[in-house]
Scaffold this motif. Structure first.
Motif, PDB file in Angstrom:
ATOM      1  N   ARG A 142      -6.208  -0.609   3.827  1.00 23.79           N
ATOM      2  CA  ARG A 142      -7.046  -0.759   2.628  1.00 23.79           C
ATOM      3  C   ARG A 142      -6.430  -1.747   1.645  1.00 23.79           C
ATOM      4  O   ARG A 142      -7.024  -2.076   0.621  1.00 23.79           O
ATOM      5  N   THR A 143      -5.229  -2.214   1.957  1.00 20.46           N
ATOM      6  CA  THR A 143      -4.528  -3.149   1.069  1.00 20.46           C
ATOM      7  C   THR A 143      -5.068  -4.570   1.265  1.00 20.46           C
ATOM      8  O   THR A 143      -5.444  -4.954   2.377  1.00 20.46           O
ATOM      9  N   ASP A 144      -5.097  -5.327   0.195  1.00 23.37           N
ATOM     10  CA  ASP A 144      -5.474  -6.744   0.279  1.00 23.37           C
ATOM     11  C   ASP A 144      -4.239  -7.547   0.684  1.00 23.37           C
ATOM     12  O   ASP A 144      -3.398  -7.900  -0.149  1.00 23.37           O
ATOM     13  N   PHE A 145      -4.122  -7.828   1.980  1.00 18.96           N
ATOM     14  CA  PHE A 145      -2.982  -8.573   2.480  1.00 18.96           C
ATOM     15  C   PHE A 145      -3.186 -10.076   2.286  1.00 18.96           C
ATOM     16  O   PHE A 145      -4.316 -10.559   2.160  1.00 18.96           O
ATOM     17  N   SER A 146      -2.084 -10.771   2.331  1.00 23.69           N
ATOM     18  CA  SER A 146      -2.159 -12.238   2.308  1.00 23.69           C
ATOM     19  C   SER A 146      -2.721 -12.711   3.641  1.00 23.69           C
ATOM     20  O   SER A 146      -2.676 -11.988   4.651  1.00 23.69           O
ATOM     21  N   PRO A 147      -3.279 -13.939   3.707  1.00 24.77           N
ATOM     22  CA  PRO A 147      -3.813 -14.449   4.980  1.00 24.77           C
ATOM     23  C   PRO A 147      -2.776 -14.418   6.099  1.00 24.77           C
ATOM     24  O   PRO A 147      -3.120 -14.166   7.256  1.00 24.77           O
ATOM     25  N   HIS A 171      -3.667   2.599  11.082  1.00 24.68           N
ATOM     26  CA  HIS A 171      -3.789   2.758   9.638  1.00 24.68           C
ATOM     27  C   HIS A 171      -2.827   3.858   9.224  1.00 24.68           C
ATOM     28  O   HIS A 171      -2.641   4.854   9.933  1.00 24.68           O
ATOM     29  N   TRP A 208      -0.266 -12.211   6.551  1.00 19.91           N
ATOM     30  CA  TRP A 208      -0.111 -10.853   7.070  1.00 19.91           C
ATOM     31  C   TRP A 208      -1.364 -10.418   7.836  1.00 19.91           C
ATOM     32  O   TRP A 208      -1.269  -9.730   8.850  1.00 19.91           O
ATOM     33  N   GLU A 209      -2.541 -10.800   7.370  1.00 18.87           N
ATOM     34  CA  GLU A 209      -3.771 -10.458   8.089  1.00 18.87           C
ATOM     35  C   GLU A 209      -3.775 -11.099   9.473  1.00 18.87           C
ATOM     36  O   GLU A 209      -4.180 -10.475  10.470  1.00 18.87           O
ATOM     37  N   GLY A 226       0.806  -1.209   0.000  1.00 15.91           N
ATOM     38  CA  GLY A 226       0.000   0.000   0.000  1.00 15.91           C
ATOM     39  C   GLY A 226       0.840   1.260   0.000  1.00 15.91           C
ATOM     40  O   GLY A 226       1.910   1.318  -0.602  1.00 15.91           O
ATOM     41  N   ASP A 273      -1.170  -0.099   5.765  1.00 16.61           N
ATOM     42  CA  ASP A 273      -2.228   0.456   4.926  1.00 16.61           C
ATOM     43  C   ASP A 273      -3.370  -0.558   4.936  1.00 16.61           C
ATOM     44  O   ASP A 273      -3.358  -1.548   4.201  1.00 16.61           O
TER      45      ASP A 273
END
Length: 445
Positions: free
Chosen positions: A195-200, A218, A202-203, A161, A193
């Protein structure tokens, strides 16, 4: 913006890295203690109240039966406590080091108690009360210097992000996280960030970090905390409803503005007359300058200022160009430069405050041609009209005078920070910064 208790500006033990919180040595204990609010306040009471008493009397011979001494101790304790509370609130804001604000903040609270003494005709010790104020300033200034030297924030950055846009203040040490594994020891917080689509992976890492008690910010929230600006990128993030200021404080502020302008106008009438006379003597033209400006809710009004320029017009310049003040503008008179540097040219705007068109504190109103131009160049520019324009504002004390579109965009970010954090505390901070601006001439043209 993150809650005050969770910002990196906190004055609590959480501001120290975990490795320091685990330090059981005497030095580690002292480092931890200096960041605790109760230690700072208790130290202030001992240093600013007890020490002057011991110096004036023997520790065991303090005549507490004297009403003047009792009144002084109680009054100084109240002034110190209120000053500490104000002091902590003001130093939460970006670009505000406590070193610069101990003198005016405690002067405000001690002066308030002094007025109460006089109004109620209470006896008090001038020596002890004055000594208490002086020692309070010394104590909290020394604390601020020590905290600045001891406190370094370590913040982990989750890749992805817009984290590359994070600022680089000297009080923060960024540490980029390469893998979603265990959180490194000693980090005060983590920024991502969101709003970023993180990998599972990182989430899961971000969730576990928050569960473990480490603040997760954020990136946009942290930028606001560090820079004092609210950047505007998408309408979905900054709707008018989300940016609406506190309606109750808007009404209270208008009443305080009106009363303050009335009193100030009556008190400064001789000064206003003297300034007007000097302007008329120095150059041809009226003493007052009138200009149509964009104001509250987008309504056009006439602003009043002392004239600081010659009245000649350059036919080769457009109305927009004539509305701009350039560096070393040749139209500015010699006395006009003094008025601009000290901000005394703004005093006639007390008339605008009495008419309900302006406030003491708020985004500066722009000339209509400039405002219309900025509205075409900058998205969301009109949102700054949601509060009354002010004689001074957050953008003025943080950035100074600007005119170019890219600088105005940054100014708009400051204006939105003010609107988003609209409060009496931020207004008080701007008043103190404005006084410093008047003394230093920062941002004047």
């Amino acid at each position: 913006m993150p809650d005050r208790a969770d910002t990196i500006n906190t004055g609590t033990d959480a501001a120290l890295p975990e490795v320091e919180r685990r330090d059981r040595t005497l030095a580690g204990f002292l480092r931890r203690s200096i960041f605790r609010n109760r230690v700072q306040l208790l130290g202030g009471v001992l240093f600013a109240i007890l020490l002057p008493l011991v110096f004036r009397f023997n520790l065991f011979d303090v005549p507490l039966t004297q009403s003047s001494l009792t009144n002084t101790i109680i009054g100084a304790a109240i002034a110190l406590t209120l000053g500490f509370f104000f002091y902590r609130r003001l130093t939460d804001y970006p670009g505000t080091e406590g070193i610069s604000y101990a003198v005016p903040v405690f002067a405000l609270t001690y002066a308030g108690i002094l007025v109460l003494f006089v109004f109620l005709r209470l006896d008090y010790s001038r020596y002890l009360f004055g000594a208490s104020y002086l020692m309070a300033v010394i104590w909290f200034t020394a604390l601020s210097i020590a905290m600045v030297r001891l406190r370094t924030y370590r913040i982990g950055i989750v890749p992805g992000g817009s984290v590359a846009s994070l600022p680089d203040p000297g009080s923060v040490r960024w540490e980029r996280l390469s893998e979603p594994r265990a959180l490194p020891h000693g980090l005060n917080a983590v920024v991502a960030d969101l709003r970023t689509d993180f990998s599972p992976e990182w989430e899961r890492f971000i969730a576990e970090t928050a569960i473990a008690g480490t603040p997760v910010f954020h990136v946009k929230q942290l930028q606001e905390t560090l820079t004092g600006r609210v950047e505007i990128e998408h309408l979905s993030e900054n709707t008018l409803g989300a940016l609406n200021p506190n309606d109750l404080y808007l009404k209270i502020k208008q009443a305080i503005d009106w009363l303050g302008a009335l009193i100030a106008l009556l008190v400064t009438l001789p000064l206003l007359a003297a300034i007007a006379a000097v302007i008329r003597l120095e150059s041809k033209g009226p003493a007052l300058f009138r200009q149509a400006r964009m104001g509250y809710r987008g309504n056009v009004f006439t602003v009043y200022k002392f004239r600081t320029m010659t009245t000649e017009r350059d036919s080769t310049r457009s109305a927009r160009e004539q509305a701009m003040t350039q560096d070393a503008d040749q139209r500015i008179t010699r006395f006009g430069r003094f008025l601009r540097r000290t901000r005394l040219d703004e005093l006639p705007q007390m008339i605008n405050i009495l008419r309900g068109e302006m406030s003491w504190i708020g985004p500066r109103p722009e000339a209509v041609p400039l405002s219309e131009w900025y509205e075409q160049e900058l998205p969301f520019y009109r949102y700054r009209h949601i509060v009354r324009p002010g004689i001074s504002g957050w953008a003025q004390v943080m950035q100074g005078h600007v005119a170019a579109p890219d600088q105005v965009l940054e100014k708009l970010h400051y204006d939105f920070y003010y609107i988003k954090n609209f409060s009496p505390w931020l207004d008080l901070l701007i008043v103190l910064k404005t006084i410093r601006t008047m003394l230093t001439g920062f941002g004047a043209r």
